[in-house]
Write a protein that holds these residues in place. Structure first.
Motif, short mmCIF file in Angstrom:
data_model
loop_
_atom_site.label_atom_id
_atom_site.label_comp_id
_atom_site.label_asym_id
_atom_site.label_seq_id
_atom_site.Cartn_x
_atom_site.Cartn_y
_atom_site.Cartn_z
N MET A 31 5.08 -4.79 6.99
CA MET A 31 4.53 -5.19 6.27
C MET A 31 5.51 -4.69 5.07
N GLU A 32 5.88 -5.86 4.61
CA GLU A 32 7.06 -5.64 3.30
C GLU A 32 6.19 -5.23 1.70
N ILE A 33 7.18 -4.07 1.02
CA ILE A 33 5.63 -3.87 -0.36
C ILE A 33 6.32 -4.06 -1.34
N ILE A 34 6.47 -4.47 -2.04
CA ILE A 34 6.98 -5.11 -3.31
C ILE A 34 6.85 -4.03 -4.48
N SER A 35 7.55 -3.53 -4.53
CA SER A 35 7.90 -2.41 -5.02
C SER A 35 7.23 -2.76 -7.10
N LYS A 36 6.64 -2.33 -7.70
CA LYS A 36 6.04 -2.29 -9.07
C LYS A 36 7.23 -3.01 -10.03
N SER A 37 8.00 -2.34 -10.15
CA SER A 37 9.82 -3.11 -10.61
C SER A 37 9.83 -4.39 -10.89
N ARG A 38 10.06 -4.42 -9.29
CA ARG A 38 10.73 -5.73 -9.13
C ARG A 38 8.95 -6.52 -8.78
N LEU A 39 7.68 -6.45 -8.77
CA LEU A 39 6.94 -8.09 -9.39
C LEU A 39 6.72 -7.92 -11.38
N ASN A 40 7.82 -6.89 -11.85
CA ASN A 40 7.23 -6.85 -13.22
C ASN A 40 8.60 -7.71 -13.60
N GLN A 41 9.98 -8.12 -12.42
CA GLN A 41 11.16 -8.68 -12.28
C GLN A 41 10.61 -10.28 -12.64
N ILE A 42 9.53 -9.82 -11.42
CA ILE A 42 8.96 -11.70 -10.94
C ILE A 42 8.63 -12.41 -11.93
N ARG A 43 7.79 -11.61 -13.30
CA ARG A 43 6.73 -12.03 -14.42
C ARG A 43 8.03 -12.73 -15.04
N ALA A 44 9.12 -11.53 -15.53
CA ALA A 44 9.98 -11.88 -16.26
C ALA A 44 10.44 -13.28 -16.24
N SER A 45 10.92 -13.44 -15.73
CA SER A 45 11.49 -14.32 -14.66
C SER A 45 10.21 -15.74 -14.93
N ALA A 46 9.27 -15.54 -14.32
CA ALA A 46 8.24 -16.77 -14.69
C ALA A 46 7.89 -16.73 -16.39
N GLU A 47 8.10 -15.92 -16.72
CA GLU A 47 8.01 -16.20 -18.56
C GLU A 47 9.18 -16.84 -18.62
N GLY A 48 10.28 -16.67 -18.27
CA GLY A 48 11.91 -17.51 -19.22
C GLY A 48 11.46 -19.42 -19.06
N LYS A 49 10.75 -19.55 -17.61
CA LYS A 49 10.46 -20.84 -17.36
C LYS A 49 9.55 -21.42 -18.01
#
Length: 184
Positions: free
Chosen positions: A1-19
């Motif tokens: 199982m791939e575990i997403i780090s909390k910091s990576r998930l936060n990067q995803i949100r920041a990227s989504a907010e940019g769009k």
């Protein structure tokens, strides 16, 4: 199982907010429950209530893949204090939503409510419409929660051909693009 780090998930949100327009996610998290449009894919997002940052990040990931996310405490029709009526309403919402995702943080896995929701989701959605989104501060597996290994898991895609960069990875090794899984 791939575990997403909390910091990576936060990067995803920041990227989504940019769009999207500024403040879209705060509005989504603060909004009251809304009725989904006909044909709209909805996801019941099980989570630990005091993990607002992780919740916002998970909502961003799922909504960026094109779905509407249901969060119980945003629903003004939920009882104001936890009771049997709360459990009945949650069961109804899990049934109504096409998909069920557990935001599997260490606190959520320790939560009686999240485990109860996962069990109910398992009975209603297994295996085609249920997944976990494992999120931790490090890459270690969840000790004592080995039962999570039976569920498909949302993680970073291992294949470059997946357009979202994220996939749902099944215990048997099958992998499908997150957006495709959400619409299936």
């Amino acid at each position: 199982m791939e575990i997403i780090s909390k910091s990576r998930l936060n990067q995803i949100r920041a990227s989504a907010e940019g769009k999207r327009p500024l403040g879209w996610l705060n509005e989504a998290v603060q909004a009251k429950a809304r009725r989904p449009r006909t044909g709209e894919v909805t996801v019941f997002l099980s989570h630990k209530h005091d993990e607002l940052k992780e919740l916002k990040d998970a909502i961003a990931l799922l909504e960026d893949a094109g779905v509407s996310v249901y969060v119980d405490w945003m629903d003004e029709s939920m009882p104001t204090s936890t009771s049997g009526a709360t459990a009945t309403k949650i069961k109804s919402k899990i049934n109504e939503c096409r998909k069920f995702v557990l935001l599997a943080t260490e606190a959520a896995i320790a939560s009686k409510w999240c485990n109860w929701e996962l069990g109910f989701g398992d009975a209603k959605k297994y295996i085609a419409h249920i997944a976990i989104l494992p999120v931790k501060n490090d890459d270690r597996n969840f000790s004592g929660a080995e039962y999570l290994q039976i569920y498909p898991a949302i993680g970073e895609a291992s294949k470059l051909r997946f357009r979202t960069g994220f996939s749902v990875q099944y215990p048997d090794g099958k992998e499908i693009d997150l957006a495709d899984w959400l619409r299936a």
